[in-house]
Design an enzyme around this catalytic site. Structure first.
Site, PDB file in Angstrom:
ATOM      1  N   ASP A   4      82.669  19.968  23.959  1.00  0.00           N
ATOM      2  CA  ASP A   4      82.956  19.677  22.558  1.00  0.00           C
ATOM      3  C   ASP A   4      84.275  18.912  22.563  1.00  0.00           C
ATOM      4  O   ASP A   4      85.341  19.511  22.637  1.00  0.00           O
ATOM      5  CB  ASP A   4      83.074  20.971  21.753  1.00  0.00           C
ATOM      6  CG  ASP A   4      83.371  20.711  20.289  1.00  0.00           C
ATOM      7  OD1 ASP A   4      82.878  19.707  19.746  1.00  0.00           O
ATOM      8  OD2 ASP A   4      84.111  21.519  19.686  1.00  0.00           O
ATOM      9  N   GLU A  65      79.224  16.149  22.961  1.00  0.00           N
ATOM     10  CA  GLU A  65      78.868  15.932  21.563  1.00  0.00           C
ATOM     11  C   GLU A  65      79.144  14.484  21.193  1.00  0.00           C
ATOM     12  O   GLU A  65      80.223  13.961  21.433  1.00  0.00           O
ATOM     13  CB  GLU A  65      79.664  16.862  20.647  1.00  0.00           C
ATOM     14  CG  GLU A  65      79.249  16.725  19.193  1.00  0.00           C
ATOM     15  CD  GLU A  65      79.941  17.724  18.292  1.00  0.00           C
ATOM     16  OE1 GLU A  65      79.381  18.819  18.105  1.00  0.00           O
ATOM     17  OE2 GLU A  65      81.036  17.410  17.801  1.00  0.00           O
ATOM     18  N   ASP A 138      85.610  25.842  19.145  1.00  0.00           N
ATOM     19  CA  ASP A 138      85.404  24.784  20.139  1.00  0.00           C
ATOM     20  C   ASP A 138      84.714  25.332  21.389  1.00  0.00           C
ATOM     21  O   ASP A 138      83.899  24.644  22.010  1.00  0.00           O
ATOM     22  CB  ASP A 138      86.743  24.145  20.526  1.00  0.00           C
ATOM     23  CG  ASP A 138      87.546  23.746  19.304  1.00  0.00           C
ATOM     24  OD1 ASP A 138      87.301  22.656  18.783  1.00  0.00           O
ATOM     25  OD2 ASP A 138      88.384  24.559  18.874  1.00  0.00           O
TER      26      ASP A 138
END
EC number: 3.1.21.10
Length: 186
Positions: A4, A65, A138
């Protein structure tokens, strides 16, 4: 490896995927950089930490991501830059990199592409059988990315193979048509 990306907090995780949809958490952490530090040094810290994770855990793939859209362009740029240095680190190690949008990750993990962070965290905790929810968000998001990739990668591979076979069949057909046309025209 699920990532992430972010400059202030970059979630990283490793999961083991097994047959079916079984996944097991191996490691999860958050790489942090101080906001007052210059951008190149922050990116270097993220890259160095990601490289250390890749060298220690030797992932088969890195799922990052995809920066889809954010209201704050500056934040989107920082997120994209952090994801870029991680993709570069993986490419240098010849580790395949896949990008998944937030809605793809949410849909894979919760069944709802517009799930909120609490729903994602709850499902990650349940899927991995964790005693406590991963924190901060996160870390949970990095695990969700890894889970999503484990579940989506086989389908994506089948689609890529099917597309390659279709392209090869089309080339072969066009070559045959061209050969027949040349024979007729003579």
């Amino acid at each position: 490896m699920g990532v992430d990306p972010g400059l202030t907090r970059c979630g990283v995780s490793i999961v083991d995927g097994a047959l079916g949809r079984q996944v097991t958490a191996v490691a999860v952490d958050v790489i942090r950089t101080p906001p007052e530090m210059a951008l190149p040094q922050r990116l270097l810290l993220v890259a160095d930490a990601a490289e250390e994770w890749m060298d220690r855990h030797r992932p088969e793939a890195v799922a990052i991501e995809r920066v889809f859209s954010q209201h704050n362009v500056r934040t989107a740029m920082a997120t994209a830059q952090a994801g870029g240095v991680i993709a570069l680190a993986a490419a240098r190690r010849e580790i395949p990199v896949a990008f998944h949008t937030p809605s793809q990750v949410k849909a894979a993990v919760t069944g709802n592409g517009s799930a909120d962070k609490a729903q994602v965290t709850a499902m990650v905790t349940r899927i991995l059988g964790l005693a406590t929810a991963p924190k901060p968000a996160d870390a949970a998001d990095a695990l969700a990315l890894a889970i999503c990739h484990c579940w989506r990668a086989p389908m994506l591979d089948r689609m890529a193979k099917a597309e390659a076979q279709a392209a090869a069949a089309q080339r072969k057909y066009l070559e045959r048509v061209d050969k027949q046309r040349k024979a007729v025209l003579g």
